[in-house]
Design a protein around this motif. Structure first.
Motif, mmCIF file in Angstrom:
data_model
loop_
_atom_site.group_PDB
_atom_site.id
_atom_site.type_symbol
_atom_site.label_atom_id
_atom_site.label_comp_id
_atom_site.label_asym_id
_atom_site.label_seq_id
_atom_site.Cartn_x
_atom_site.Cartn_y
_atom_site.Cartn_z
ATOM 1 N N HIS A 178 -7.087 -13.008 -63.025
ATOM 2 C CA HIS A 178 -8.514 -12.680 -62.275
ATOM 3 C C HIS A 178 -9.192 -13.911 -62.640
ATOM 4 O O HIS A 178 -9.411 -14.445 -63.587
ATOM 5 N N THR A 179 -9.976 -14.581 -61.520
ATOM 6 C CA THR A 179 -10.675 -15.726 -61.423
ATOM 7 C C THR A 179 -11.940 -15.236 -61.040
ATOM 8 O O THR A 179 -13.053 -15.958 -61.367
ATOM 9 N N ARG A 180 -11.974 -14.366 -60.156
ATOM 10 C CA ARG A 180 -13.357 -14.103 -59.851
ATOM 11 C C ARG A 180 -13.907 -12.856 -60.741
ATOM 12 O O ARG A 180 -13.707 -11.504 -60.062
ATOM 13 N N ILE A 181 -14.628 -12.969 -61.878
ATOM 14 C CA ILE A 181 -14.764 -11.807 -62.611
ATOM 15 C C ILE A 181 -16.346 -11.795 -62.640
ATOM 16 O O ILE A 181 -16.991 -12.731 -63.174
ATOM 17 N N ALA A 182 -16.803 -10.718 -62.160
ATOM 18 C CA ALA A 182 -18.295 -10.430 -62.159
ATOM 19 C C ALA A 182 -19.116 -10.081 -63.521
ATOM 20 O O ALA A 182 -18.232 -9.638 -64.254
ATOM 21 N N TYR A 183 -20.275 -10.234 -63.553
ATOM 22 C CA TYR A 183 -20.779 -9.797 -64.724
ATOM 23 C C TYR A 183 -22.307 -9.034 -64.191
ATOM 24 O O TYR A 183 -23.183 -9.871 -63.297
ATOM 25 N N ILE A 184 -22.435 -7.987 -65.020
ATOM 26 C CA ILE A 184 -23.897 -7.393 -64.758
ATOM 27 C C ILE A 184 -24.673 -7.492 -65.989
ATOM 28 O O ILE A 184 -24.502 -7.330 -66.957
ATOM 29 N N ASP A 231 -24.095 -5.107 -53.600
ATOM 30 C CA ASP A 231 -23.992 -6.554 -53.777
ATOM 31 C C ASP A 231 -22.548 -7.165 -54.510
ATOM 32 O O ASP A 231 -21.950 -7.895 -53.796
ATOM 33 N N LEU A 232 -22.258 -6.270 -55.344
ATOM 34 C CA LEU A 232 -21.290 -6.654 -56.285
ATOM 35 C C LEU A 232 -19.823 -6.415 -55.608
ATOM 36 O O LEU A 232 -18.981 -7.286 -55.526
ATOM 37 N N LEU A 233 -19.813 -5.564 -54.676
ATOM 38 C CA LEU A 233 -18.395 -5.088 -54.011
ATOM 39 C C LEU A 233 -18.409 -6.221 -52.917
ATOM 40 O O LEU A 233 -17.206 -6.192 -52.387
ATOM 41 N N GLN A 234 -19.205 -6.725 -52.432
ATOM 42 C CA GLN A 234 -19.065 -7.638 -51.208
ATOM 43 C C GLN A 234 -18.998 -8.812 -51.467
ATOM 44 O O GLN A 234 -19.021 -9.825 -50.695
ATOM 45 N N ALA A 235 -18.830 -9.347 -52.942
ATOM 46 C CA ALA A 235 -18.667 -10.812 -53.683
ATOM 47 C C ALA A 235 -17.385 -11.037 -53.543
ATOM 48 O O ALA A 235 -17.204 -12.162 -54.330
ATOM 49 N N ASP A 236 -16.278 -10.387 -53.144
ATOM 50 C CA ASP A 236 -15.008 -10.899 -53.143
ATOM 51 C C ASP A 236 -14.566 -11.162 -54.680
ATOM 52 O O ASP A 236 -14.048 -12.155 -55.276
ATOM 53 N N ILE A 237 -14.639 -9.965 -55.471
ATOM 54 C CA ILE A 237 -14.477 -10.022 -56.945
ATOM 55 C C ILE A 237 -13.021 -9.175 -57.166
ATOM 56 O O ILE A 237 -12.955 -8.307 -56.330
ATOM 57 N N SER A 238 -12.465 -9.249 -58.160
ATOM 58 C CA SER A 238 -11.373 -8.517 -58.702
ATOM 59 C C SER A 238 -11.745 -7.666 -60.036
ATOM 60 O O SER A 238 -10.956 -6.755 -60.333
ATOM 61 N N ALA A 239 -12.714 -8.025 -60.519
ATOM 62 C CA ALA A 239 -12.927 -7.509 -62.094
ATOM 63 C C ALA A 239 -14.360 -7.572 -62.291
ATOM 64 O O ALA A 239 -14.957 -8.684 -61.842
#
Length: 326
Positions: A178-184, A231-239
């Motif tokens: 995983h390289t696209r790891i989002a943070y809330i 917004d998060l799900l449209q950001a091309d993330i995997s984690a």
């Protein structure tokens, strides 16, 4: 048997009046066998000590106030339960003051209790600095600060360090590709919020990964709205990292409403901040915090601070752990 007095209890238990007094007021060590005899006699005779008279005699109210930021949060509920279980055997009751993360409410509670109604305070403060508290409470008031670190704090502090566990969890995700790891995150400078965000930023940077476009803000500490998730799900993330148990719960609920499954459609690194079951779907990685142990340690420390106010200030730090799902 409303006319039963301490002398009657002593006679029934076959001990001295002084021994009964020591058991009731926790003023001296009494052998467990003798203590149990006194307690059994108190129960058998339906004796109710005069709390007001006792407080005049001992100078204690046998009451501790817990300033709680969010009583609905399972994490703080776990702290309440453990603190109460720790102080009750010593004859103390716990008063709960729910501030809902409002410094204004916190200030009102402190003002109303600052005149000696309670023997000590446990404070999960919504302030960032201890000065507003110091301006309200009389000097030498027994105070324990729990969960959050306040600047210029001159009193005992008990916290949980989540930095290492969070770093370990994020590095685990990176090793999984995983390289696209989002943070809330939330708009707050509370020490717990800053600590966890810093761990995320530093870990991503250490692995040469950008966080641009990966930071999403919930509107409160305990609320994640659907537009944030969209917004998060449209950001091309995997984690995604959900850095407290409330945001984790909100995230799982919103993912379910969108037909997304943690561990399949999206890897989730969430927080479990109570030993009680919190999530129906366990298919995610977790940062587990020892909230029950923190509650027990806090209860023991406020009792010690009340009994021995001259002791040096203590900083107690427990550690969270990373538990990957299988």
């Amino acid at each position: 048997m409303s006319n039963v007095n301490m002398r009657d209890v002593a006679s029934h238990a076959g001990v001295s009046i002084a021994t009964v007094s020591h058991v009731i007021n926790n003023t001296r060590f009494v052998k467990e066998e003798t203590r149990q005899k006194v307690l059994d006699s108190i129960k058998a005779l339906d004796y109710s000590p005069n709390a007001l008279a006792r407080s005049f005699k001992t100078g204690k109210k046998n009451l501790i106030a817990f300033i709680v930021p969010d009583i609905a949060n399972p994490y703080f509920a776990a702290l309440i339960d453990e603190i109460e279980s720790t102080i009750a055997p010593k004859g103390y009751n716990l008063m709960i003051c729910n501030t809902k993360e409002s410094t204004e409410k916190e200030s009102k509670y402190l003002h109303s209790l600052a005149n000696g109604i309670v023997d000590g305070f446990i404070i999960g403060s919504s302030y960032l600095n201890y000065r507003p508290i110091a301006d309200i409470l009389p000097e030498n008031t027994p105070v324990i600060c729990v969960d959050r670190i306040l600047s210029d704090c001159p009193c005992d502090t008990l916290t949980i360090d989540t930095s290492l566990a969070l770093k370990t969890g994020i590095e685990y995700l990176i090793r999984q590709g995983h390289t696209r790891i989002a943070y809330i995150t939330v708009n707050s400078e509370l020490s717990t919020v800053v600590e966890r965000r810093t761990a995320y930023d530093d870990t991503m940077a250490a692995h040469g990964l950008s966080t641009d476009g990966l930071i999403f803000t919930a509107n409160q500490l305990t609320r994640l709205h659907s537009n944030t998730l969209c917004d998060l799900l449209q950001a091309d993330i995997s984690a995604v990292v959900a850095p407290n148990n409330s945001i984790t719960s909100e995230l799982l609920s919103l993912l379910a409403s969108c037909g997304r499954t943690p561990g399949s459609d999206l890897e989730v690194l969430g927080f479990k901040e109570s030993e009680q079951p919190q999530y129906v779907n366990p298919n995610m990685h977790l940062i587990c915090t020892p909230s029950e142990a923190l509650g027990r340690a806090t209860g023991a420390q406020i009792l010690e601070r009340i009994e021995h106010p001259e002791l040096p200030i203590r900083r107690t730090i427990l550690s969270a752990s990373f538990v990957p799902h299988k």
